[in-house]
Write an enzyme that holds these catalytic residues in place. Sequence first.
Site, PDB file in Angstrom:
ATOM      1  N   ASP A   1       6.823 -20.372   2.554  1.00 40.31           N
ATOM      2  CA  ASP A   1       7.650 -21.061   3.559  1.00 40.31           C
ATOM      3  C   ASP A   1       7.629 -22.569   3.302  1.00 40.31           C
ATOM      4  O   ASP A   1       8.643 -23.260   3.446  1.00 40.31           O
ATOM      5  CB  ASP A   1       7.137 -20.747   4.971  1.00 40.31           C
ATOM      6  CG  ASP A   1       7.138 -19.253   5.243  1.00 40.31           C
ATOM      7  OD1 ASP A   1       8.122 -18.594   4.872  1.00 40.31           O
ATOM      8  OD2 ASP A   1       6.153 -18.741   5.798  1.00 40.31           O
TER       9      ASP A   1
ATOM     10  N   HIS B   1       4.876 -15.850   9.786  1.00 38.79           N
ATOM     11  CA  HIS B   1       5.689 -15.634   8.584  1.00 38.79           C
ATOM     12  C   HIS B   1       6.711 -14.520   8.826  1.00 38.79           C
ATOM     13  O   HIS B   1       6.609 -13.435   8.241  1.00 38.79           O
ATOM     14  CB  HIS B   1       4.788 -15.310   7.389  1.00 38.79           C
ATOM     15  CG  HIS B   1       5.581 -15.026   6.142  1.00 38.79           C
ATOM     16  ND1 HIS B   1       6.293 -16.001   5.476  1.00 38.79           N
ATOM     17  CD2 HIS B   1       5.824 -13.865   5.466  1.00 38.79           C
ATOM     18  CE1 HIS B   1       6.927 -15.466   4.445  1.00 38.79           C
ATOM     19  NE2 HIS B   1       6.660 -14.162   4.416  1.00 38.79           N
TER      20      HIS B   1
HETATM   21  P1  NAD Z   1       6.157  -4.188  -5.325  1.00 40.04           P
HETATM   22  O1  NAD Z   1       6.575  -2.875  -4.788  1.00 40.04           O
HETATM   23  O2  NAD Z   1       6.866  -4.709  -6.499  1.00 40.04           O
HETATM   24  O3  NAD Z   1       4.610  -4.174  -5.667  1.00 40.04           O
HETATM   25  C1  NAD Z   1       3.665  -3.706  -4.772  1.00 40.04           C
HETATM   26  C2  NAD Z   1       2.517  -3.134  -5.562  1.00 40.04           C
HETATM   27  O4  NAD Z   1       1.529  -2.693  -4.629  1.00 40.04           O
HETATM   28  C3  NAD Z   1       2.898  -1.912  -6.431  1.00 40.04           C
HETATM   29  O5  NAD Z   1       2.507  -2.142  -7.758  1.00 40.04           O
HETATM   30  C4  NAD Z   1       2.107  -0.787  -5.806  1.00 40.04           C
HETATM   31  O6  NAD Z   1       1.660   0.187  -6.736  1.00 40.04           O
HETATM   32  C5  NAD Z   1       0.945  -1.553  -5.195  1.00 40.04           C
HETATM   33  N1  NAD Z   1       0.209  -0.777  -4.194  1.00 40.04           N
HETATM   34  C6  NAD Z   1       0.666   0.085  -3.267  1.00 40.04           C
HETATM   35  N2  NAD Z   1      -0.349   0.609  -2.583  1.00 40.04           N
HETATM   36  C7  NAD Z   1      -1.481   0.058  -3.078  1.00 40.04           C
HETATM   37  C8  NAD Z   1      -2.855   0.199  -2.792  1.00 40.04           C
HETATM   38  N3  NAD Z   1      -3.299   1.015  -1.838  1.00 40.04           N
HETATM   39  N4  NAD Z   1      -3.727  -0.532  -3.510  1.00 40.04           N
HETATM   40  C9  NAD Z   1      -3.307  -1.376  -4.481  1.00 40.04           C
HETATM   41  N5  NAD Z   1      -2.021  -1.540  -4.798  1.00 40.04           N
HETATM   42  C10 NAD Z   1      -1.125  -0.836  -4.101  1.00 40.04           C
HETATM   43  O7  NAD Z   1       6.260  -5.215  -4.094  1.00 40.04           O
HETATM   44  P2  NAD Z   1       6.245  -6.839  -4.179  1.00 40.04           P
HETATM   45  O8  NAD Z   1       7.620  -7.334  -4.296  1.00 40.04           O
HETATM   46  O9  NAD Z   1       5.213  -7.255  -5.146  1.00 40.04           O
HETATM   47  O10 NAD Z   1       5.753  -7.181  -2.676  1.00 40.04           O
HETATM   48  C11 NAD Z   1       4.463  -6.835  -2.237  1.00 40.04           C
HETATM   49  C12 NAD Z   1       4.264  -7.235  -0.788  1.00 40.04           C
HETATM   50  O11 NAD Z   1       4.318  -8.667  -0.640  1.00 40.04           O
HETATM   51  C13 NAD Z   1       5.344  -6.714   0.172  1.00 40.04           C
HETATM   52  O12 NAD Z   1       4.733  -6.262   1.347  1.00 40.04           O
HETATM   53  C14 NAD Z   1       6.212  -7.925   0.459  1.00 40.04           C
HETATM   54  O13 NAD Z   1       6.868  -7.851   1.689  1.00 40.04           O
HETATM   55  C15 NAD Z   1       5.147  -9.011   0.471  1.00 40.04           C
HETATM   56  N6  NAD Z   1       5.644 -10.376   0.299  1.00 40.04           N
HETATM   57  C16 NAD Z   1       5.061 -11.359   1.027  1.00 40.04           C
HETATM   58  C17 NAD Z   1       5.454 -12.665   0.898  1.00 40.04           C
HETATM   59  C18 NAD Z   1       4.790 -13.758   1.699  1.00 40.04           C
HETATM   60  O14 NAD Z   1       5.325 -14.869   1.747  1.00 40.04           O
HETATM   61  N7  NAD Z   1       3.641 -13.539   2.281  1.00 40.04           N
HETATM   62  C19 NAD Z   1       6.478 -12.991   0.003  1.00 40.04           C
HETATM   63  C20 NAD Z   1       7.069 -11.977  -0.746  1.00 40.04           C
HETATM   64  C21 NAD Z   1       6.641 -10.650  -0.596  1.00 40.04           C
HETATM   65  C1  LMR Z   2       9.521 -13.729   1.863  1.00 39.51           C
HETATM   66  O1  LMR Z   2       9.440 -14.589   2.733  1.00 39.51           O
HETATM   67  O2  LMR Z   2      10.226 -13.861   0.843  1.00 39.51           O
HETATM   68  C2  LMR Z   2       8.696 -12.488   1.998  1.00 39.51           C
HETATM   69  O3  LMR Z   2       8.086 -12.413   3.245  1.00 39.51           O
HETATM   70  C3  LMR Z   2       9.426 -11.235   1.633  1.00 39.51           C
HETATM   71  C4  LMR Z   2      10.472 -10.843   2.640  1.00 39.51           C
HETATM   72  O4  LMR Z   2      10.515  -9.668   3.006  1.00 39.51           O
HETATM   73  O5  LMR Z   2      11.279 -11.683   3.034  1.00 39.51           O
END
Ligand code: NAD
Ligand code: LMR
Length: 346
Positions: free
Chosen positions: A182, A209
């Site tokens: 953010d 967030h």
């Molecule tokens: P993705 O699906 O590409 O990757 C997620 C990974 O988690 C996969 O490789 C999967 O195998 C793994 N996984 C699932 N269960 C698991 C477990 N029990 N133990 C270990 N690994 C496990 O998803 P992504 O795009 O990398 O996003 C991941 C998360 O991050 C999502 O929840 C997304 O919303 C979040 N996110 C948060 C922010 C933020 O600002 N905080 C920003 C972007 C994404």
């Molecule tokens: C973001 O801010 O990009 C993450 O929280 C992923 C989402 O679902 O927007």
Amino acid sequence: MRPSMFRSLQSAVARSSSAHIARRGYSADSVPERKVAVLGAAGGIGQSLSLLMKLNPLVSKLALYDIAGTPGVAADVSHINTRSEVAGYMGDDQLAKALEGSDVVIIPAGVPRKPGMTRDDLFNINAGIVKSLCSAIAKYCPNALVTMISNPVNSTVPIAAEVFKKAGVYDEKRLFGVTTLDVVRAKTFYAGKANVNVAEVNVPVVGGHAGITILPLFSQATPKANLSDEDIRALTKRTQDGGTEVVEAKAGKGSATLSMAYAGAIFADACLKGLNGVPDVVECSYVQSNITELPFFASKVRIGKNGVEEVFGLGPLSEYEKEGLEALKPELRSSIEKGIQFANQS
Ligand code: NAD
Ligand code: LMR
């Protein structure tokens, strides 16, 4: 990425850390040993984040854990000629080994959004994933700094706190919700509108967030710029909707991964610097807080040898920001309560 771009990225990461190494008076050879574990390392965020952590000279051991795919990611990343030793771990029975001895655990495990979904729509799947990973952290590396990326962060951080409390290892100083993306977005959008050098921009982002719980404080942005109320409203909305902008642009192929890996790497680097005793390491993060009536809240925090050393107050707010603050509280409260209830019921 062109090799020259990659080299400059690597040296930028190395430079920021080498500068602090020099300030602390130890040579590159005597940088403390630090183990970082990435849980969800084979995912969209996890792979890029693992790469960026491999470029960080403050890391001596890098443990890459996922339920699938980690041998390949670990083999690939391990060939990069930087300090850390890389190991891949896959599946429940290797989780203990991945976590043991970790100083910092980064959690990007779980499902991402598709167009039309809110972050809260991820709760049913991700809450269970976070709960089981945090139970393992409580057992195998209870003293690590835990940085939570998995959404919905507004609820997953309270879930983690409850899991740690139940295990008798909760230390509020060691649990962080990563809201750095953010801040990254607010800086980028502000620099574009104010026509200032993005490298010099600072904008605190507080609250939580998700949607309106993300509250950028553009009244405190530096360098100062004379933006209209309309500009500030548009910048605020774009920052709040930044995640959705990426989700829609990816059209069903997930959410922000590259910018999130960058943001996660900045935050992990801040944690490592704090642990190593670098003074004045300040980042925004969603932590246990008493600066409002809500038990968890994002604001600037100082990170030190024990984790959170100081949670900063909000500072002076504009009328628009005061309204935003009041408007976000009911949603943030309900997401916090949902997380606590889940952790205690299941
Ligand atoms: P993705 O699906 O590409 O990757 C997620 C990974 O988690 C996969 O490789 C999967 O195998 C793994 N996984 C699932 N269960 C698991 C477990 N029990 N133990 C270990 N690994 C496990 O998803 P992504 O795009 O990398 O996003 C991941 C998360 O991050 C999502 O929840 C997304 O919303 C979040 N996110 C948060 C922010 C933020 O600002 N905080 C920003 C972007 C994404
Ligand atoms: C973001 O801010 O990009 C993450 O929280 C992923 C989402 O679902 O927007």
